[in-house]
Structures are given as structure tokens and as C-alpha cells.
Design a protein around this motif. Structure first.
Motif, PDB file in Angstrom:
ATOM      1  N   ASP A 280       0.841  -1.199   0.000  1.00 50.31           N
ATOM      2  CA  ASP A 280       0.000   0.000   0.000  1.00 50.31           C
ATOM      3  C   ASP A 280       0.869   1.239   0.000  1.00 50.31           C
ATOM      4  N   THR A 281       0.226   2.402   0.096  1.00 50.93           N
ATOM      5  CA  THR A 281       0.993   3.651   0.031  1.00 50.93           C
ATOM      6  C   THR A 281       1.907   3.818   1.235  1.00 50.93           C
ATOM      7  N   GLY A 282       1.579   3.156   2.340  1.00 53.74           N
ATOM      8  CA  GLY A 282       2.408   3.278   3.531  1.00 53.74           C
ATOM      9  C   GLY A 282       3.689   2.486   3.475  1.00 53.74           C
ATOM     10  N   ASN A 283       3.628   1.254   2.945  1.00 60.76           N
ATOM     11  CA  ASN A 283       4.823   0.411   2.991  1.00 60.76           C
ATOM     12  C   ASN A 283       5.594   0.341   1.679  1.00 60.76           C
ATOM     13  N   GLN A 284       5.051   0.911   0.598  1.00 54.73           N
ATOM     14  CA  GLN A 284       5.742   0.808  -0.692  1.00 54.73           C
ATOM     15  C   GLN A 284       7.105   1.498  -0.662  1.00 54.73           C
ATOM     16  N   VAL A 300      -0.990  -5.359  -4.960  1.00 54.87           N
ATOM     17  CA  VAL A 300      -0.499  -3.981  -4.941  1.00 54.87           C
ATOM     18  C   VAL A 300      -1.679  -3.042  -5.165  1.00 54.87           C
ATOM     19  N   ARG A 301      -1.914  -2.170  -4.212  1.00 54.53           N
ATOM     20  CA  ARG A 301      -3.011  -1.209  -4.371  1.00 54.53           C
ATOM     21  C   ARG A 301      -2.680  -0.209  -5.482  1.00 54.53           C
ATOM     22  N   PRO A 302      -3.692   0.253  -6.223  1.00 62.01           N
ATOM     23  CA  PRO A 302      -3.435   1.155  -7.350  1.00 62.01           C
ATOM     24  C   PRO A 302      -2.644   2.405  -6.969  1.00 62.01           C
ATOM     25  N   VAL A 313       9.953   1.396 -10.480  1.00 68.05           N
ATOM     26  CA  VAL A 313       9.666  -0.006 -10.195  1.00 68.05           C
ATOM     27  C   VAL A 313       8.611  -0.499 -11.180  1.00 68.05           C
ATOM     28  N   THR A 314       8.857  -1.633 -11.822  1.00 66.77           N
ATOM     29  CA  THR A 314       7.920  -2.207 -12.783  1.00 66.77           C
ATOM     30  C   THR A 314       7.077  -3.276 -12.105  1.00 66.77           C
ATOM     31  N   VAL A 315       5.771  -3.139 -12.195  1.00 70.49           N
ATOM     32  CA  VAL A 315       4.848  -4.129 -11.642  1.00 70.49           C
ATOM     33  C   VAL A 315       4.309  -4.980 -12.781  1.00 70.49           C
ATOM     34  N   LEU A 316       4.585  -6.282 -12.738  1.00 74.52           N
ATOM     35  CA  LEU A 316       4.006  -7.216 -13.691  1.00 74.52           C
ATOM     36  C   LEU A 316       2.676  -7.680 -13.123  1.00 74.52           C
ATOM     37  N   PRO A 317       1.549  -7.389 -13.790  1.00 73.23           N
ATOM     38  CA  PRO A 317       0.230  -7.491 -13.156  1.00 73.23           C
ATOM     39  C   PRO A 317      -0.296  -8.918 -13.053  1.00 73.23           C
ATOM     40  N   ASP A 318      -1.107  -9.115 -12.017  1.00 73.07           N
ATOM     41  CA  ASP A 318      -1.691 -10.414 -11.725  1.00 73.07           C
ATOM     42  C   ASP A 318      -2.524 -10.963 -12.875  1.00 73.07           C
ATOM     43  N   VAL A 319      -3.257 -10.112 -13.567  1.00 70.34           N
ATOM     44  CA  VAL A 319      -4.159 -10.608 -14.615  1.00 70.34           C
ATOM     45  C   VAL A 319      -3.415 -11.335 -15.721  1.00 70.34           C
ATOM     46  N   VAL A 320      -2.117 -11.082 -15.825  1.00 70.46           N
ATOM     47  CA  VAL A 320      -1.289 -11.793 -16.790  1.00 70.46           C
ATOM     48  C   VAL A 320      -0.482 -12.894 -16.099  1.00 70.46           C
ATOM     49  N   VAL A 321       0.356 -12.514 -15.136  1.00 67.47           N
ATOM     50  CA  VAL A 321       1.397 -13.440 -14.687  1.00 67.47           C
ATOM     51  C   VAL A 321       0.864 -14.621 -13.887  1.00 67.47           C
ATOM     52  N   ASN A 322      -0.279 -14.488 -13.201  1.00 66.73           N
ATOM     53  CA  ASN A 322      -0.762 -15.640 -12.427  1.00 66.73           C
ATOM     54  C   ASN A 322      -1.948 -16.339 -13.105  1.00 66.73           C
TER      55      ASN A 322
END
Length: 393
Positions: A280-284, A300-302, A313-322
Motif C-alpha cells: 500500500d501507500t504506507g509500505n511501498q 499492490v493497491r493502485p 519499479v515495474t509491476v508485472l500485473p496479476d491478470v497476466v502473470v498468475n
């Protein structure tokens, strides 16, 4: 808005469960059932939408030989700790209440907090033929298809069921594809994994065997770390059914750290593979990694992703990778692959390399994030699906 959204209350314990059907394709929607404390309708709604996109992203409109035509998206959830003594009874009563939907249009399987064996046992107890029986009318040969899937679930690789490995194979191949495109060597690339259950454990295994160094893993008890790399096979062998590692299996030099230490590990890759909303925004701000690979759903929250993207930082999104777990079920059931481990792994690797490569190319061309590119790809494919099959039929 989703097509269907409902909340169920258990008359025995008062616990709540949810079902959201985001979309039907050919009259059917696909999506698993999770059980975790704090599960909410908002969470399940987002997961159902994600399933719609995962299905669409595996739609190949140009290959007439492909038998698997993606389904719609759905998701179920139960607000209960799976370790609670009441959990199985809650699951049985939830499935009894959802039986009309499962029989008619919701195909489902295991998700966070549940195993397929547990789901199947509860489903049999309430009189369901199968948790995916709604898809049976779409099969050319139901008997052969069901046998093929049963045979695939019976396959074991190094003592682990094939069904518990396919998702992690897809996540790992997604990360390896990104590394290849970035010109980064596998050897020496450090990885930190949150969650050592089905998805996290398999991802760690495939990445480790590819030469990456797993330097931290986190479970409900805390984080286990070693800067030179952990003995992943020993840790996997020491897990309980919920992915918690027996600390007696640790080697001299393995460190026991707080639960959130996986976030700030000195690693190039973070793999959140446990709960939703982990970042989240606090721990990122604690994250040092270059890549985040979403093995879990919606970890990962938007708002946090915006901040992470801004600092490279590049986020590979869940809708693809999992998405490989879901796709493997249907590739096998519909007959695009047989019930064999090497065939499954090869098919998944090819499919994920193509999908991730297309996503990263689109992101580069559009100068946007991989998630935005994936959403655009899903939207394009959903338009074709709608033209061919309509909204509900």
C-alpha cells in the motif's frame, strides 16, 4: 457493474460469503473460491473482474485449431480463517447455498486458503457432480474431457501435484521473460517471496531452478532470509498445508526476521504471493526491488503502484502473470494439451512468453505501464468475444 453480486450469511456462525459474476461467455463464468479472514464483497468484485480479463487475455481469435474458448469471469469468497475449526462446516454450507449457481453457470476451484481436495470433498458432500459441471455442456466429449482432467490432477512431479505447480511455472516464466527483455542474467538475480503456499512455493521453486537466488520468504510466522540464498527445496518440504514453514528446517545462518521484512529485502524481484492488498501507500517506500511480480491477486493497491512506477519499479500485473493456473484447467479439459507434466510446462511457457512479451511491447509502444497495456489488450479481445458470443449466451 458485475452481472451478479450477492452476499450470503451462514445461519450457524454468522460468517459471510460472497459470489460475484462479472461476465458470462457462452453462458459460463470461471473463477475460484477463496477463504480468508476479512474477505469482503469489494475484494471479490475486483477478483471477478480480474478473472474476466485473465480469460480474455488467453483468447486466440486467429487460431481455429484452439479448442479452449475463454469463459466469463467470476469469484467466490468466504470471510473465515481456514484454520478455524468451523471453517469446513462454513464451506459446506456456502457450497450448498451456491449449488444452483455452480450447477448452472459458475465453474470454480481452489483459491487462497483452500485446497482443491478440500473443495472437492465439500462439493461431493452437498451433492455436486463437479465444481466445474457448468462447463460440461460446452465440451465435445464430456467423458473423455473429465477423464483427461482427472488424469492431469493425478500427475505428481517430485512428489507435488501438477495442479500445484502450473501456476508458479507461469509466474516464473513471466519473470524470466521480463529479465530476458531487460538483458538481465538469471544468475545472481535476487528474489524475495511473500507466501510459500501453492503459488509462492511453486514460483520460488521454478525461479530457483532457473538460477535466481531466493534470499527471503515470508509466511504467517515471519520472514526467513539469507543473503547468499535459501535452500528452497528444504523449506518447501517443511511446509504445512497452509504454507507455514517448520523453523526446525532452517540452516545455520538463516535469519528469522519480522513478517514485513520481505518488502525491504535486498532483492531485484519481489513476488507477493499471499494476500490481496499487501503493498500500500504506507509500505511501498520500503521496497528496493526493480520488479514486482504479482503472483497473488491484487497484492499492490493502485495508489501504491502509481508511486512505485514514479520511482522506476515495474509491476508485472496479476491478470497476466498468475493466469496460468486457470488456463491450464481449460487447456487440459478442452483438449489443447494432454495430462502430462512436460507437455503442460512447455505449453505454459510458450503461452506466457507470448502474452508477457506482447504486454511489454504494448507498454513500450504506448508509453504506459504493463498493467495498463494488459487492460487494453483485454478490452480489445473482449470486444471480439462479445461480437462472436454476445454478452450472456
Amino acid at each position: 457493474m458485475p452481472l451478479l453480486s450477492l452476499t450470503w450469511t451462514d445461519h450457524v456462525t454468522g460468517r459471510r460469503g460472497f459470489l460475484v459474476v462479472d461476465r458470462l461467455v457462452r453462458g459460463v463464468a470461471s473463477g475460484g473460491l477463496r477463504m480468508r479472514p476479512g474477505c469482503s464483497l469489494e475484494e471479490v468484485t475486483g477478483l471477478a473482474r480480474g478473472m474476466t480479463m485473465k480469460e480474455a487475455l488467453h483468447f486466440d481469435a486467429d487460431d481455429p485449431t484452439v479448442r479452449y474458448v475463454p469463459l466469463g469471469g467470476a469469484k467466490g469468497g468466504i470471510d473465515c480463517d481456514p484454520r478455524d475449526p468451523d471453517a469446513y462446516g462454513v464451506l459446506v454450507r456456502y457450497l450448498r447455498a451456491m449449488r444452483p449457481y455452480i450447477e448452472s453457470f459458475w465453474t470454480m476451484g481452489e483459491d487462497l486458503g483452500l485446497t482443491q481436495d478440500t473443495v472437492d470433498r465439500a462439493a461431493a458432500e452437498v451433492g455436486l457432480v463437479s465444481t466445474i459441471q457448468a462447463v460440461h455442456p460446452l465440451l465435445d466429449d464430456e467423458r473423455a474431457a473429465r477423464q483427461r482432467l482427472a488424469d492431469a490432477f493425478a500427475v505428481r512431479v517430485d512428489g507435488i501435484g501438477l495442479d500445484a505447480l502450473v501456476g508458479g511455472c507461469g509466474v516464473a516464466e513471466s519473470m524470466l521473460t521480463a529479465l530476458d527483455r531487460a538483458g538481465t542474467a538469471y544468475e545472481g538475480t535476487r528474489v524475495s517471496v511473500q507466501g510459500l503456499g501453492t503459488m509462492g512455493g511453486a514460483t520460488a521453486r521454478f525461479l530457483s531452478r532457473a538460477g535466481l537466488r531466493i534470499v527471503a520468504v515470508a509466511d504467517i510466522k515471519g520472514t526467513i532470509a539469507h543473503p547468499d540464498g535459501l535452500d528452497i527445496e528444504s523449506l518447501l518440504a517443511a511446509r504445512d498445508p497452509y504454507g507455514t514453514v517448520d523453523r526446525a528446517a532452517l540452516r545455520p545462518g538463516d535469519l528469522e526476521l519480522p513478517g514485513d521484512a520481505w518488502l525491504s529485502a535486498d532483492a531485484e524481484v519481489l513476488v507477493p504471493a499471499a494476500v490481496s492488498y499487501a503493498v500500500d501507500t504506507g509500505n511501498q517506500a520500503a521496497i528496493n526491488a526493480r520488479w514486482i511480480v504479482e503472483a497473488a491477486n491484487m497484492p499492490v493497491r493502485p495508489e501504491a503502484e502509481e508511486l512505485l512506477t514514479a520511482r522506476g519499479v515495474t509491476v508485472l500485473p496479476d491478470v497476466v502473470v498468475n493466469s496460468a493456473t486457470n488456463a491450464w484447467w481449460w487447456w487440459t479439459l478442452f483438449g489443447d494439451m494432454g495430462p502430462h507434466a512436460e507437455e503442460a510446462f512447455a505449453h505454459i511457457r510458450r503461452a506466457m512468453r507470448t502474452l508477457v512479451g506482447t504486454m511489454l511491447t504494448r507498454a513500450g509502444t504506448d508509453r504506459t505501464t504493463p498493467r495498463a497495456a494488459a487492460h487494453t489488450m483485454a478490452t480489445d479481445r473482449l470486444q471480439i468475444i462479445t461480437q462472436r458470443y454476445g454478452w450472456y449466451r
